[in-house]
Design a protein around this motif. Sequence first.
Motif, PDB file in Angstrom:
ATOM      1  N   ALA A  19       0.704  -1.076  -0.048  1.00 34.31           N
ATOM      2  CA  ALA A  19       0.082   0.055   0.259  1.00 34.31           C
ATOM      3  C   ALA A  19       0.953   1.366  -0.166  1.00 34.31           C
ATOM      4  O   ALA A  19       0.611   2.118  -0.665  1.00 34.31           O
ATOM      5  N   ALA A  20       1.950   1.387   0.894  1.00 39.53           N
ATOM      6  CA  ALA A  20       2.811   2.488   0.915  1.00 39.53           C
ATOM      7  C   ALA A  20       3.643   2.564  -0.545  1.00 39.53           C
ATOM      8  O   ALA A  20       3.687   3.917  -0.811  1.00 39.53           O
ATOM      9  N   ALA A  21       3.927   1.643  -1.224  1.00 36.14           N
ATOM     10  CA  ALA A  21       4.728   1.662  -2.542  1.00 36.14           C
ATOM     11  C   ALA A  21       3.591   1.954  -3.522  1.00 36.14           C
ATOM     12  O   ALA A  21       3.938   3.032  -4.329  1.00 36.14           O
ATOM     13  N   TRP A  22       2.503   1.575  -3.613  1.00 35.14           N
ATOM     14  CA  TRP A  22       1.437   2.183  -4.340  1.00 35.14           C
ATOM     15  C   TRP A  22       1.116   3.561  -4.165  1.00 35.14           C
ATOM     16  O   TRP A  22       1.002   4.348  -5.225  1.00 35.14           O
ATOM     17  N   ALA A  23       0.871   4.165  -2.920  1.00 37.26           N
ATOM     18  CA  ALA A  23       0.525   5.389  -2.540  1.00 37.26           C
ATOM     19  C   ALA A  23       1.672   6.475  -2.892  1.00 37.26           C
ATOM     20  O   ALA A  23       1.439   7.458  -3.389  1.00 37.26           O
ATOM     21  N   GLY A  24       2.988   5.879  -2.824  1.00 34.06           N
ATOM     22  CA  GLY A  24       4.082   6.805  -2.866  1.00 34.06           C
ATOM     23  C   GLY A  24       4.538   6.746  -4.450  1.00 34.06           C
ATOM     24  O   GLY A  24       5.226   7.410  -4.861  1.00 34.06           O
ATOM     25  N   GLY A  25       3.893   5.930  -5.413  1.00 42.45           N
ATOM     26  CA  GLY A  25       4.515   5.888  -6.616  1.00 42.45           C
ATOM     27  C   GLY A  25       5.872   5.300  -6.767  1.00 42.45           C
ATOM     28  O   GLY A  25       6.578   5.715  -7.800  1.00 42.45           O
ATOM     29  N   VAL A  26       6.381   4.395  -6.186  1.00 39.92           N
ATOM     30  CA  VAL A  26       7.810   3.951  -5.939  1.00 39.92           C
ATOM     31  C   VAL A  26       7.451   2.317  -6.190  1.00 39.92           C
ATOM     32  O   VAL A  26       6.709   1.826  -5.997  1.00 39.92           O
ATOM     33  N   ARG A  27       8.571   1.962  -6.616  1.00 36.40           N
ATOM     34  CA  ARG A  27       8.617   0.350  -6.812  1.00 36.40           C
ATOM     35  C   ARG A  27       8.913  -0.275  -5.322  1.00 36.40           C
ATOM     36  O   ARG A  27       9.424   0.268  -4.429  1.00 36.40           O
ATOM     37  N   LEU A  28       8.239  -1.483  -5.375  1.00 34.80           N
ATOM     38  CA  LEU A  28       8.297  -2.387  -4.131  1.00 34.80           C
ATOM     39  C   LEU A  28       9.449  -2.992  -3.983  1.00 34.80           C
ATOM     40  O   LEU A  28      10.009  -3.045  -2.952  1.00 34.80           O
ATOM     41  N   THR A  32      18.183  -3.517  -8.371  1.00 32.58           N
ATOM     42  CA  THR A  32      19.359  -3.056  -8.371  1.00 32.58           C
ATOM     43  C   THR A  32      20.208  -2.635  -7.044  1.00 32.58           C
ATOM     44  O   THR A  32      21.291  -2.592  -6.740  1.00 32.58           O
ATOM     45  N   SER A  33      19.471  -2.287  -6.003  1.00 35.72           N
ATOM     46  CA  SER A  33      19.743  -1.986  -4.863  1.00 35.72           C
ATOM     47  C   SER A  33      19.853  -2.925  -3.762  1.00 35.72           C
ATOM     48  O   SER A  33      20.581  -3.266  -2.897  1.00 35.72           O
ATOM     49  N   ALA A  34      18.497  -3.994  -3.990  1.00 36.64           N
ATOM     50  CA  ALA A  34      18.393  -5.105  -2.884  1.00 36.64           C
ATOM     51  C   ALA A  34      17.977  -6.324  -3.906  1.00 36.64           C
ATOM     52  O   ALA A  34      16.789  -6.560  -4.063  1.00 36.64           O
TER      53      ALA A  34
END
Length: 89
Positions: A19-28, A32-34
């Motif tokens: 839900a936080a990724a969806w609301a913030g428009g970021v990738r879950l 590349t980083s993890a």
Amino acid sequence: MRFLIVRTEIRTAADTDIAAAWAGGVRLRDETSAPEPRRQVVHAEDRDAALLLARALSTVGAVRAGRHRVKVLPISDLEPAHPYQWGSS
């Protein structure tokens, strides 16, 4: 072109993280980083061999059950003048 076939574990995500990724428009998940933990890695020299190996790895029970995934990644060949290429003189 060479290929890398990787069987990885799928990380589970909590509903709140989704839900936080969806609301913030970021990738879950950001590979590349993890990256996901690797379980098996195989190399292939051409696309047909890579797909055949990927199909074979897809028959593993954990992949069929949805706990692992199989990825086929192209590896670009190094330039002939690259100083760290194997077999260079």
